[in-house]
Design a protein around this motif. Structure first.
Motif, mmCIF file in Angstrom:
data_model
loop_
_atom_site.group_PDB
_atom_site.id
_atom_site.type_symbol
_atom_site.label_atom_id
_atom_site.label_comp_id
_atom_site.label_asym_id
_atom_site.label_seq_id
_atom_site.Cartn_x
_atom_site.Cartn_y
_atom_site.Cartn_z
ATOM 1 N N TYR A 228 -21.492 7.356 12.948
ATOM 2 C CA TYR A 228 -20.976 6.940 11.634
ATOM 3 C C TYR A 228 -19.979 7.994 11.177
ATOM 4 C CZ TYR A 228 -21.178 5.785 6.582
ATOM 5 O OH TYR A 228 -20.886 5.455 5.281
ATOM 6 N N ASP A 229 -18.851 7.569 10.667
ATOM 7 C CA ASP A 229 -17.822 8.516 10.228
ATOM 8 C C ASP A 229 -16.943 7.816 9.200
ATOM 9 O OD1 ASP A 229 -15.957 10.478 9.895
ATOM 10 O OD2 ASP A 229 -15.437 10.705 12.000
ATOM 11 N N VAL A 230 -17.208 8.055 7.919
ATOM 12 C CA VAL A 230 -16.479 7.368 6.845
ATOM 13 C C VAL A 230 -16.030 8.380 5.801
ATOM 14 C CG1 VAL A 230 -16.563 5.637 5.020
ATOM 15 C CG2 VAL A 230 -17.732 5.212 7.196
ATOM 16 N N ASP A 231 -14.733 8.406 5.566
ATOM 17 C CA ASP A 231 -14.146 9.215 4.497
ATOM 18 C C ASP A 231 -13.936 8.308 3.287
ATOM 19 O OD1 ASP A 231 -12.677 10.830 2.828
ATOM 20 O OD2 ASP A 231 -11.096 11.294 4.269
ATOM 21 N N ALA A 232 -14.543 8.655 2.168
ATOM 22 C CA ALA A 232 -14.488 7.801 0.975
ATOM 23 C C ALA A 232 -13.206 7.964 0.166
ATOM 24 C CB ALA A 232 -15.684 8.086 0.074
ATOM 25 N N THR A 233 -12.306 8.839 0.590
ATOM 26 C CA THR A 233 -11.052 9.022 -0.149
ATOM 27 C C THR A 233 -10.245 7.728 -0.142
ATOM 28 O OG1 THR A 233 -10.991 11.339 0.543
ATOM 29 C CG2 THR A 233 -8.952 10.394 -0.321
ATOM 30 N N PRO A 234 -9.874 7.184 -1.302
ATOM 31 C CA PRO A 234 -9.068 5.950 -1.316
ATOM 32 C C PRO A 234 -7.754 6.149 -0.566
ATOM 33 C CG PRO A 234 -9.923 6.452 -3.512
ATOM 34 C CD PRO A 234 -10.184 7.663 -2.664
ATOM 35 N N HIS A 235 -7.336 5.126 0.137
ATOM 36 C CA HIS A 235 -6.092 5.233 0.901
ATOM 37 C C HIS A 235 -5.255 3.976 0.701
ATOM 38 C CE1 HIS A 235 -8.676 2.900 3.651
ATOM 39 N NE2 HIS A 235 -7.549 2.410 4.144
ATOM 40 N N LYS A 236 -3.954 4.182 0.823
ATOM 41 C CA LYS A 236 -3.027 3.056 0.706
ATOM 42 C C LYS A 236 -3.153 2.171 1.933
ATOM 43 C CE LYS A 236 1.839 2.017 -0.273
ATOM 44 N NZ LYS A 236 3.189 2.601 -0.507
ATOM 45 N N ALA A 237 -3.270 0.877 1.726
ATOM 46 C CA ALA A 237 -3.513 -0.051 2.822
ATOM 47 C C ALA A 237 -2.314 -0.963 3.031
ATOM 48 C CB ALA A 237 -4.752 -0.892 2.538
ATOM 49 N N THR A 238 -2.076 -1.297 4.275
ATOM 50 C CA THR A 238 -1.061 -2.296 4.580
ATOM 51 C C THR A 238 -1.607 -3.672 4.194
ATOM 52 O OG1 THR A 238 -1.885 -2.655 6.829
ATOM 53 C CG2 THR A 238 -0.255 -0.895 6.514
ATOM 54 N N ALA A 239 -0.717 -4.654 4.118
ATOM 55 C CA ALA A 239 -1.151 -6.004 3.779
ATOM 56 C C ALA A 239 -2.133 -6.534 4.827
ATOM 57 C CB ALA A 239 0.057 -6.919 3.670
ATOM 58 N N GLN A 240 -1.880 -6.210 6.114
ATOM 59 C CA GLN A 240 -2.759 -6.680 7.184
ATOM 60 C C GLN A 240 -4.147 -6.058 7.068
ATOM 61 O OE1 GLN A 240 0.311 -5.536 7.551
ATOM 62 N NE2 GLN A 240 1.483 -7.207 8.481
ATOM 63 N N GLU A 241 -4.216 -4.746 6.791
ATOM 64 C CA GLU A 241 -5.508 -4.082 6.660
ATOM 65 C C GLU A 241 -6.270 -4.626 5.455
ATOM 66 O OE1 GLU A 241 -7.462 0.370 5.912
ATOM 67 O OE2 GLU A 241 -5.289 0.093 5.880
ATOM 68 N N TYR A 242 -5.575 -4.873 4.365
ATOM 69 C CA TYR A 242 -6.239 -5.350 3.154
ATOM 70 C C TYR A 242 -6.842 -6.738 3.393
ATOM 71 C CZ TYR A 242 -7.115 -5.592 -1.852
ATOM 72 O OH TYR A 242 -7.738 -5.671 -3.076
ATOM 73 N N ILE A 243 -6.093 -7.599 4.054
ATOM 74 C CA ILE A 243 -6.591 -8.952 4.332
ATOM 75 C C ILE A 243 -7.766 -8.910 5.302
ATOM 76 C CG2 ILE A 243 -5.997 -11.174 5.380
ATOM 77 C CD1 ILE A 243 -3.175 -10.802 4.273
ATOM 78 N N ALA A 244 -7.702 -7.995 6.287
ATOM 79 C CA ALA A 244 -8.804 -7.866 7.248
ATOM 80 C C ALA A 244 -10.067 -7.361 6.573
ATOM 81 C CB ALA A 244 -8.399 -6.932 8.384
ATOM 82 N N THR A 245 -9.913 -6.481 5.573
ATOM 83 C CA THR A 245 -11.077 -5.945 4.864
ATOM 84 C C THR A 245 -11.631 -6.947 3.870
ATOM 85 O OG1 THR A 245 -10.118 -3.709 5.049
ATOM 86 C CG2 THR A 245 -11.909 -4.011 3.469
#
Length: 249
Positions: A228-245
């Motif tokens: 498990y490896d998750v950084d909780a720092t908010p990050h700017k997302a591309t449109a493709q990443e946002y739709i996938a999430t």
């Protein structure tokens, strides 16, 4: 009229006229920035680890929150990120529990959704893990996510006792030792009875920053395995990443 003539004409204007033109340009830019947004994703980072003998159950934080932030809001959000955030545009939770045994690492994934797919006050009992699901109903974790407890289980385990049960770090409950995520810059190691070690590390640098939890399994004679490896720092997302999430429903 070329650019040179425009610049020459601007230089000949009086100071008040220059200020007025500059103010109009600034207002236009602010109005445009209020209608153009960018997308950010904030992921939850954290674990609740139970271990006994040679096995462990790691309940992981797998929440995602999406924001549509206008460029006009963005400077305020960056400055106030630890004290105020805009209302989220999207939220999604996909519970995942990692089961470590002497011979395998199993990842059990529940259905994605909102608060209804999660449980609180996770408690081991009779070699199962129970909790309170939506509306305070007793539920248990299975390989397919949280399901409602059976009538027999509800007779044996009164759900009203779960909130009163102490859950301090290092406490033993039904033979299982409980650990939470470590504090900023800290880590702990869990020694399983088969010689394996589970290390939980928080890469967070300061108290006023976002957690970054990593879980590593070290088996004798093998390379470390990242669980498990998750950084909780908010990050700017591309449109493709946002739709996938946050896929459209």
């Amino acid at each position: 009229m070329d650019l040179r003539h425009v610049i020459d004409d601007f230089k000949r204007l009086e100071l008040k006229a220059k200020i007025a033109i500059a103010a109009v340009v600034v207002v236009i830019c602010l109005v445009i920035s209020a209608f153009i947004d960018t997308r950010y994703i904030a992921s939850g980072s954290g674990v609740m680890l139970y271990w006994k003998g040679n096995e462990s159950y790691i309940f992981t934080e797998q929440s995602h929150t999406g924001y549509h932030i206008s460029y006009l809001q963005l400077p305020v959000v960056v400055l106030m990120q630890f004290y105020w955030t805009p209302d989220p545009s999207n939220q999604r939770d996909c519970p995942v529990v990692i089961h470590v045994t002497p011979t395998d690492v199993e990842r059990h994934r529940g259905p994605c959704g909102g608060p209804e797919v999660q449980a609180t006050l996770i408690t081991p009992y009779d070699n199962k893990f129970f909790g309170l699901c939506q509306s305070g109903l007793l539920c248990k974790w299975t390989i397919d996510g949280y399901v409602m407890a059976t009538p027999a289980e509800m007779r044996n385990l009164d759900p009203t006792t779960l909130p009163t049960l102490a859950r301090q770090d290092g406490q033993v409950i039904s033979g299982w030792t409980l650990h939470y995520s470590p504090g900023p810059g800290a880590q702990y190691d869990v020694p399983l009875s088969d010689g394996s070690t589970i290390s939980v590390i928080n890469h967070q640098k300061k108290a006023h920053s976002f957690p970054w939890i990593e879980v590593v399994l070290q088996r004798s004679g093998q390379k470390p395995q990242n669980l498990y490896d998750v950084d909780a720092t908010p990050h700017k997302a591309t449109a493709q990443e946002y739709i996938a999430t946050f896929p459209p429903q």
